[in-house]
Design a protein around this motif. Structure first.
Motif, PDB file in Angstrom:
ATOM      1  N   MET A   1       0.843  -1.201   0.000  1.00 15.04           N
ATOM      2  CA  MET A   1       0.000   0.000   0.000  1.00 15.04           C
ATOM      3  C   MET A   1       0.879   1.253   0.000  1.00 15.04           C
ATOM      4  O   MET A   1       0.643   2.188  -0.777  1.00 15.04           O
ATOM      5  CB  MET A   1      -0.924  -0.086   1.231  1.00 15.04           C
ATOM      6  N   VAL A   2       1.922   1.264   0.825  1.00 18.02           N
ATOM      7  CA  VAL A   2       2.838   2.413   0.846  1.00 18.02           C
ATOM      8  C   VAL A   2       3.465   2.587  -0.545  1.00 18.02           C
ATOM      9  O   VAL A   2       3.532   3.705  -1.071  1.00 18.02           O
ATOM     10  CB  VAL A   2       3.928   2.225   1.926  1.00 18.02           C
ATOM     11  N   GLY A   3       3.869   1.466  -1.140  1.00 15.80           N
ATOM     12  CA  GLY A   3       4.436   1.532  -2.493  1.00 15.80           C
ATOM     13  C   GLY A   3       3.452   2.155  -3.475  1.00 15.80           C
ATOM     14  O   GLY A   3       3.815   2.972  -4.321  1.00 15.80           O
ATOM     15  N   GLY A   4       2.188   1.783  -3.328  1.00 18.08           N
ATOM     16  CA  GLY A   4       1.147   2.350  -4.184  1.00 18.08           C
ATOM     17  C   GLY A   4       1.051   3.867  -3.998  1.00 18.08           C
ATOM     18  O   GLY A   4       1.074   4.626  -4.965  1.00 18.08           O
ATOM     19  N   TYR A   5       0.967   4.305  -2.733  1.00 15.79           N
ATOM     20  CA  TYR A   5       0.826   5.741  -2.481  1.00 15.79           C
ATOM     21  C   TYR A   5       2.048   6.533  -2.943  1.00 15.79           C
ATOM     22  O   TYR A   5       1.906   7.634  -3.492  1.00 15.79           O
ATOM     23  CB  TYR A   5       0.598   5.998  -0.987  1.00 15.79           C
TER      24      TYR A   5
ATOM     25  N   PHE B   1      12.567   2.515  -3.775  1.00 13.53           N
ATOM     26  CA  PHE B   1      13.559   3.015  -2.831  1.00 13.53           C
ATOM     27  C   PHE B   1      12.932   3.251  -1.456  1.00 13.53           C
ATOM     28  O   PHE B   1      13.442   2.795  -0.426  1.00 13.53           O
ATOM     29  CB  PHE B   1      14.195   4.303  -3.373  1.00 13.53           C
ATOM     30  N   VAL B   2      11.799   3.960  -1.441  1.00 14.59           N
ATOM     31  CA  VAL B   2      11.158   4.279  -0.160  1.00 14.59           C
ATOM     32  C   VAL B   2      10.767   2.993   0.581  1.00 14.59           C
ATOM     33  O   VAL B   2      10.998   2.854   1.784  1.00 14.59           O
ATOM     34  CB  VAL B   2       9.931   5.195  -0.379  1.00 14.59           C
ATOM     35  N   CYS B   3      10.190   2.038  -0.147  1.00 15.85           N
ATOM     36  CA  CYS B   3       9.755   0.797   0.508  1.00 15.85           C
ATOM     37  C   CYS B   3      10.947  -0.009   1.019  1.00 15.85           C
ATOM     38  O   CYS B   3      10.878  -0.627   2.083  1.00 15.85           O
ATOM     39  CB  CYS B   3       8.918  -0.049  -0.436  1.00 15.85           C
ATOM     40  N   THR B   4      12.033  -0.021   0.264  1.00 18.22           N
ATOM     41  CA  THR B   4      13.230  -0.736   0.706  1.00 18.22           C
ATOM     42  C   THR B   4      13.715  -0.174   2.039  1.00 18.22           C
ATOM     43  O   THR B   4      13.963  -0.917   2.992  1.00 18.22           O
ATOM     44  CB  THR B   4      14.338  -0.595  -0.363  1.00 18.22           C
ATOM     45  N   VAL B   5      13.806   1.159   2.087  1.00 20.48           N
ATOM     46  CA  VAL B   5      14.243   1.799   3.330  1.00 20.48           C
ATOM     47  C   VAL B   5      13.240   1.508   4.446  1.00 20.48           C
ATOM     48  O   VAL B   5      13.617   1.160   5.576  1.00 20.48           O
ATOM     49  CB  VAL B   5      14.415   3.325   3.118  1.00 20.48           C
ATOM     50  N   LEU B   6      11.951   1.603   4.110  1.00 21.42           N
ATOM     51  CA  LEU B   6      10.911   1.331   5.107  1.00 21.42           C
ATOM     52  C   LEU B   6      11.069  -0.089   5.673  1.00 21.42           C
ATOM     53  O   LEU B   6      10.981  -0.297   6.886  1.00 21.42           O
ATOM     54  CB  LEU B   6       9.526   1.500   4.466  1.00 21.42           C
ATOM     55  N   GLY B   7      11.312  -1.043   4.787  1.00 19.69           N
ATOM     56  CA  GLY B   7      11.484  -2.431   5.230  1.00 19.69           C
ATOM     57  C   GLY B   7      12.638  -2.563   6.207  1.00 19.69           C
ATOM     58  O   GLY B   7      12.527  -3.218   7.254  1.00 19.69           O
TER      59      GLY B   7
ATOM     60  N   ARG C   1      14.653  -3.031  11.864  1.00 20.41           N
ATOM     61  CA  ARG C   1      15.538  -2.507  12.913  1.00 20.41           C
ATOM     62  C   ARG C   1      14.758  -2.118  14.171  1.00 20.41           C
ATOM     63  O   ARG C   1      15.106  -2.485  15.285  1.00 20.41           O
ATOM     64  CB  ARG C   1      16.266  -1.252  12.422  1.00 20.41           C
ATOM     65  N   LEU C   2      13.681  -1.359  13.957  1.00 17.45           N
ATOM     66  CA  LEU C   2      12.993  -0.782  15.111  1.00 17.45           C
ATOM     67  C   LEU C   2      12.036  -1.771  15.768  1.00 17.45           C
ATOM     68  O   LEU C   2      11.937  -1.820  16.984  1.00 17.45           O
ATOM     69  CB  LEU C   2      12.216   0.468  14.695  1.00 17.45           C
TER      70      LEU C   2
END
Ligand SMILES: Nc1ncnc2c1ncn2[C@@H]1O[C@H](COP(=O)(O)OP(=O)(O)OP(=O)(O)O)[C@@H](O)[C@H]1O
Ligand SMILES: [Mg+2]
Lengths: 289, 235
Positions: A41-45, A67-73, A78-79
């Motif tokens: 969904m994030v990738g879609g937005y 790129f954004v989703c990779t970083v998000l993953g 990590r967190l």
């Protein structure tokens, strides 16, 4: 008939791409990342915003979304998951569900619950074979799925890093004794899985152009089903499971009942698991002592 | 010169106090063995030296440098390898891939030569290089585990019960290989249940009992020590 088959394979290819993320993360981290669907969904937005608000062309939008989703993953791992490496699997599962709700609610805050009309990222003319027309989206989805599958197989079987990934998935302590950095390998797995989720997001929204904060939830669950169906942990299994699931769903909708299609999909899953608990291509090598 | 120096380490599993302040040394070129009953803490000791477990107190030095703050995956490139209890080979990888993993920290240009050396030592592995490791026999798996550990060219090789579950003839063979490796310059720290064999090959030995070292001496001395004979050599 042929049309249904192609639609089924195309939908199934999206499930397969998502299922690959589930299966790889499960193989390495031994956890079900239930937030994986919401990364779609994030990738879609992200790709939606990139084209509609920033006016970027298709390819850069898709790359930005990956790129954004990779970083998000990587950040999610990590967190949320890394501190729980030694915790019970139930604690990790609950955390993953928490992350899933977090992402959905964050999307609700940022993008509101109003559905967005997703632009077709594959605006090409359909391909006509005889009197069947194959939409460009379907075609691109199927090709993307094949390319990803081949690339991942080559990566895990032929490269040093890919082999290390398989080693970590089997035995983390032994992998460390070899000098493999287990944390870095787990991060890499989340990165790959989430990048693939972004691709799936673009393809899914291009085919079914309503984008909402809950858009990723159902495909996520179905892809998870596909991963289990094919044998969780197995890359070809995820692919096979995804495509079969897509075909069953489309045929179920066409010939039996639109309302019951999901019920049919899950019934088939239950049947398969009763006969073969490890899934279609799941394997279990017994350890020699 | 002492290559490995373990000083007064304490290791816990949660609140189980598994290692209670043990100290020992391994000198360059030696074969040192740790013997002791099940649950004495032998594997815990080796795993701690290899970095898989961290001691609560005490120090571990390898070639003069403390390993306390070195993460487990960086230990092997310091020049020591552990061939762990139960082999722990990667069952779903092929024989050759297992060996490649052993050379993970070496430059890729060296891998082919290192693999060739291992195949020279263990021809059986060469015949099966494309076979998935899970389908090897127990003895072949042990050879693979040793070969894999050798791939990092360790100066100190730690072996945790390499003879476990093997037929007597294979046990002989494993001990023969350990002797050869040592002659070729590899320092050995060996954990064994088979105390007779272990003591006869060792330069020095330590006896571990419930987390403490109770006796130490040369292999010869321990073979003739009454208490040791009674407890570990069957009288
Ligand atoms: N993961 C663990 N969690 C809790 N306790 C452990 C764990 N591993 C070992 N122990 C305990 O620590 C003690 C030492 O175990 P260790 O495996 O080092 O013994 P060992 O001398 O290698 O025995 P064996 O000859 O049977 O291999 C034992 O009492 C064991 O029960
Ligand atoms: Mg042990």
């Amino acid at each position: 008939m042929l049309n249904y088959l192609i639609n089924g394979i195309s939908l199934g290819s999206v499930y397969a791409i998502i299922a690959l993320g589930y299966t790889m993360v499960y193989g390495i981290a031994k956890m079900l990342n239930f937030a994986h669907g919401d990364v779609i969904m994030v990738g879609g937005y992200i790709s939606f915003c990139a084209t509609s608000y920033l006016g970027l062309p298709v390819i850069p939008s898709v790359l930005l979304s990956i790129f954004v989703c990779t970083v998000l993953g990587i950040v999610i791992e990590r967190l949320a998951y890394k501190p729980l490496r030694a915790a019970t699997s139930l604690a990790v599962l609950i955390t993953a569900i928490g992350v899933s709700y977090f992402l959905q609610n964050a999307a609700l805050l940022i993008w509101s619950s109003n559905p967005k009309a997703y632009p077709n990222m594959v605006a090409l003319p359909p391909l006509a074979i005889g009197n069947t027309q194959i939409s460009a989206v379907s075609l691109v989805t199927i090709i993307a799925c094949i390319v990803i599958m081949v690339a991942l197989t080559l990566f895990t079987n032929k490269t040093k890093m890919g082999k290390a990934m398989r080693a970590v998935s089997e035995d983390k302590d032994a992998a460390q004794l070899m000098g493999i950095n287990v944390n870095a390998t787990i991060s890499l797995t989340f990165a790959i899985g989430s990048g693939l989720a972004a691709v799936a997001g673009v393809l899914l929204c291009s085919a079914y152009p309503t984008l909402m904060p809950t858009t990723g939830a159902m495909p996520g669950i179905k892809a998870f089903t596909a991963a289990v169906f094919g044998g969780i942990g197995s890359i070809p299994g995820a692919m096979l499971g995804g495509i079969l699931l897509g075909i069953i769903e489309i045929f179920g909708k066409a010939y039996i009942s639109t309302q019951l299609s999901d019920a049919i999909v899950f019934s088939v899953l239950i049947l398969i698991l009763l006969v073969k608990p490890t899934g279609l291509l799941g394997r279990k090598i017994s350890e020699k002592v | 010169m002492s290559m490995l120096k373990v000083s007064d380490i304490n290791v816990y599993y949660g609140n189980i106090h598994a290692i209670k302040g043990i100290s020992f040394e391994v000198n360059e070129g030696e074969i040192v063995t740790l013997i002791g009953a099940n649950g004495a803490g032998k594997s815990t000791t080796l795993n701690t030296v290899a970095g898989l477990l961290k001691p609560a107190t005490g120090n571990i030095e390898f070639e003069g440098q403390s390993l306390l703050n070195v993460p487990a995956h960086k230990i092997v490139s310091r020049g020591m390898a552990l061939c762990p209890e139960g082999r722990r080979i990667f069952l779903q990888l092929t024989v050759q891939e297992n060996l490649e993993m052993g050379a993970y920290t070496r430059p890729s240009a060296e891998t082919a030569d290192l693999i060739a050396d291992v195949y020279d030592r263990f021809p059986r592995l060469k015949e099966r290089y494309r076979q998935v490791a899970g389908t090897l026999s127990g003895g072949e798996q042990q050879m693979l585990a040793m070969g894999r550990a050798l791939m990092s060219k360790p100066r100190l090789m730690m072996l945790d019960e390499p003879s476990m579950g093997l037929a007597p003839i294979l046990v002989e063979k494993i001990f023969e290989i350990i002797g050869e490796l040592n002659k070729a310059g590899t320092t050995i720290l060996l954990v064994e249940q088979n105390a007779q064999m272990a003591l006869s090959i060792a330069h020095r030995s330590y006896v571990l009992e419930t987390g403490r070292i109770t006796v130490s001496g040369t292999g010869e001395e321990l073979l003739h020590n009454d208490a040791v004979r009674k407890a570990y050599l069957g009288g």
